[in-house]
Scaffold this active site. Structure first.
Site, mmCIF file in Angstrom:
data_model
loop_
_atom_site.group_PDB
_atom_site.id
_atom_site.type_symbol
_atom_site.label_atom_id
_atom_site.label_comp_id
_atom_site.label_asym_id
_atom_site.label_seq_id
_atom_site.Cartn_x
_atom_site.Cartn_y
_atom_site.Cartn_z
ATOM 1 N N ASP A 279 5.698 0.434 -3.349
ATOM 2 C CA ASP A 279 6.086 1.362 -4.405
ATOM 3 C C ASP A 279 5.777 0.832 -5.808
ATOM 4 O O ASP A 279 6.024 -0.340 -6.103
ATOM 5 C CB ASP A 279 7.600 1.573 -4.265
ATOM 6 C CG ASP A 279 8.167 2.564 -5.249
ATOM 7 O OD1 ASP A 279 7.897 3.755 -5.083
ATOM 8 O OD2 ASP A 279 8.877 2.133 -6.176
ATOM 9 N N GLU B 65 0.887 2.201 -3.797
ATOM 10 C CA GLU B 65 1.063 3.320 -4.726
ATOM 11 C C GLU B 65 0.602 2.888 -6.112
ATOM 12 O O GLU B 65 1.218 2.032 -6.744
ATOM 13 C CB GLU B 65 2.518 3.776 -4.807
ATOM 14 C CG GLU B 65 2.609 5.067 -5.622
ATOM 15 C CD GLU B 65 3.898 5.279 -6.391
ATOM 16 O OE1 GLU B 65 4.130 6.418 -6.831
ATOM 17 O OE2 GLU B 65 4.666 4.333 -6.590
#
Ligand code: GLC
Length: 594
Positions: free
Chosen positions: A239, A312
């Site tokens: 993330d 990401e």
């Protein structure tokens, strides 16, 4: 991250028209995608699926999805041809950012279940043959994490675990150390009374940023990876990776201000500054290589299939490509390809689609694998963003390009965004905005509960309430109904997934070309096997096409292999390559006939 909304749309519009005006028809290159099957890895042709656990399936009746719900639905993933699924965070969390604020990286949040439920999920996933990938949130924890509390208390191990600064005194008043702005709005610094210092939070103030210049932090993160690898996961979606490092402080421990963007007026808006000190610091790339090594070492010691990293990052494409690795180090197998999300909009024409796709293929370092992503839990749904009439067409595109595909839950049945009132809005990014602009920021609309059936609450829960409203369309758009309709979105998706096992689609070369501004064509070919041509009519025109004018070495007779509800042709129908007719928004897969 996900806050660019309007600016991007306008930018894309301009780019779409500008591009259409200058680019010649023949813009495309043949991409040699040949995969040597003896050396291939499971992830290179895999179909991935993102589960947003809060909204997938609720087994407990509390209106929030959970692990037992996911386990119950694993056979569904198998049915729709999924190889592996990545789960948004399931760890202990106060839920200030719905799980992306983790208070204990080693525990399952009771809302999702127990560690036993997680172990049972892995066991069942192995039986069913679907791999489980977890979300790894390396940039920050929750402020309720024990590590943060200890850092506040200056416990020697944790004192420098987060980014702290006493601030600066301006005219006798204490001010944050820099002008850095949170991605979720407002200053990225928050004063802590107890420690008498500011801490950095690039997201909500309940998500303090770790200090990656402290080697202990990096060690702790690697331990988290090892812990979940031992539990049997197949890898991690990582993330907010570009945000993990901030610029190193100077000799006095101070950080520089970021330059203000020209014309920017709102100092609380993340777009106010250029994020040259809080994003994409060069150390980040090597950190990902380090994580990859943790995974590879684990596999070398324990055996089993490759473990993968999905990154990401919304960074510039040249930076994204560095995450793949270089001549001396392996990086992530899948730096997410968000080009189709960030560049395409409902006005994009076929030239721009082709450019967007070929950009990735052209920039990708040799020997790496492409991946294609159309949506996730931070973005408006595909049918809402690019047009409900294009849902099959876009799924067809996603599943015929070479490499890995990533489907966000519900896109296979054509779920669209749900309008959610200001009062019902719960996403912190929207709540931090005001009522006049919250819809531009809100990620709630794409997170509504999955539509399983036409029963109460779409079969998502047996309870009487759901954490976000169910779509009004659920009686028509749901798995149960679509299973029974021959050319439903679900059935077209399943047929496409079945076709991904075909040798040419799996291993063949690819050529992506705009035929005119309305029609995008993808040719997939492999020596000694049939050639496929996938045709997508992006617009509402009727098109008569001569494929020989576009592709070389195509036999004259072609056969329809997959059609959608917009077609009058049927599977098995034959047609001449120089006389193909496409109806408005029709998408078809054709195969050469010997
Ligand atoms: C990522 C996630 C998003 C989350 C943010 C902070 O962008 O996809 O949902 O809010 O990171 O963790």
């Amino acid at each position: 991250m996900m806050q660019y909304g309007r600016i991007l749309v306008i930018g894309n519009l301009l780019a779409t028209f500008a591009y259409a005006a200058v680019v010649p028809l023949s813009n495309s290159s043949v991409q040699n995608n040949l995969i040597d099957e003896t050396k291939s890895h499971w992830w290179q042709t895999a179909s991935f699926y993102q589960i947003y656990p809060r909204s997938f399936k609720d087994s407990s009746g509390d209106g929030v999805g959970d692990l037992r719900g996911i386990a119950e639905k694993l056979p569904y993933l198998k049915e729709i041809g999924i190889t592996a699924t990545w789960l948004s965070p399931i760890f202990a969390s106060p839920m200030a950012d719905f799980g992306y604020d983790i208070s204990n990286f080693y525990e399952i949040d009771p809302m999702f279940g127990t560690m036993e439920d997680f172990e049972a999920l892995i066991k069942k996933a192995n039986e069913v043959g679907v791999k489980i990938i977890l979300d790894f949130v390396p940039n920050h924890s929750s402020d309720e994490c024990e590590w943060f509390q200890k850092s506040v208390d200056r416990d020697p191990v944790f004192e420098n675990f987060y980014v702290w600064h006493p601030g600066k005194i301006v005219n006798g008043t204490r001010k944050p150390p820099t002008n850095w702005v949170s991605i979720f709005r407002g200053s990225a610094w928050k004063w802590n009374e107890k420690r008498q210092e500011y801490y950095l939070h690039q997201f909500v103030d309940k998500q303090p940023d770790f200090n990656y210049r402290n080697p202990t932090v990096r060690h702790y993160m690697n331990e988290i990876l090892r812990f979940w690898l031992k539990k049997g996961v197949a890898g991690f979606r990582c993330d907010a990776v570009p945000n993990v490092f901030e610029v190193a402080p100077d000799a006095e421990g101070n950080y520089p201000d970021e330059p203000v963007n020209e014309g920017a007026t709102d100092p609380d808006d993340h777009g106010y500054t250029k994020h040259i000190y809080t994003s994409d610091q060069p150390e980040t790339i090597n950190l990902v290589y380090e994580w990859r090594k943790v995974l590879d070492d684990f596999t070398a010691e324990n055996g089993g299939d490759d473990k993968i990293l999905m990154i990401e990052t919304w960074s510039e494409i040249d930076i994204v490509m560095q995450y793949y690795g270089n001549e001396t180090a392996e990086g992530a197998q899948m730096p997410f390809n968000f080009q189709m999300i960030s560049r395409l909009n409902s006005n994009s024409n076929a030239y721009y689609y082709a450019e967007t796709i070929n950009l990735w293929m052209d920039k990708m370092p040799k020997g790496r694998t492409a991946n294609w992503v159309l949506g996730n839990h931070d973005k408006n749904r595909v049918g809402t963003r690019l047009g409900a009439e294009r849902i099959d067409l876009l799924n067809m595109l996603l599943l015929t390009l070479p490499g890995c595909s990533v489907t966000y839950q519900g896109e296979e049945i054509g779920m669209t965004d749900v309008w959610i009132s200001w009062n019902d809005t719960v996403d912190p990014q929207a709540c931090n905005a005001d009522e006049s602009v919250y819809l531009e920021k809100s990620r709630d609309p794409c997170r509504s509960p999955f539509q399983w059936s036409d029963e109460k609450n779409a079969g998502f829960t047996t309870g009487s309430k759901t954490w976000l409203p169910i779509s009004d369309l659920y009686r028509d758009v749901n798995v149960k109904k679509e299973r029974g309709v021959q050319l439903s979105h679900l059935n077209v998706y399943k047929k496409m997934q079945a076709l991904r096992h075909d040798k040419t689609i799996k291993n063949g070369d690819s050529e992506v070309k705009p035929i005119n501004e309305n029609v995008l064509a993808i040719k997939r070919s492999l020596a000694n096997y049939p050639t496929y041509v996938i045709l997508l009519n992006i617009n509402k025109t009727v098109e008569t096409l001569d494929l020989h004018a576009v592709f070389n070495n195509l036999s004259t007779e072609m056969e329809y292999v997959i059609v959608t509800a917009k077609s009058i042709r049927r599977v098995g129908d034959r047609a001449y390559a120089d006389q193909i007719i496409l109806l408005p928004n029709e998408a078809v897969v054709l195969r050469t006939v010997k």
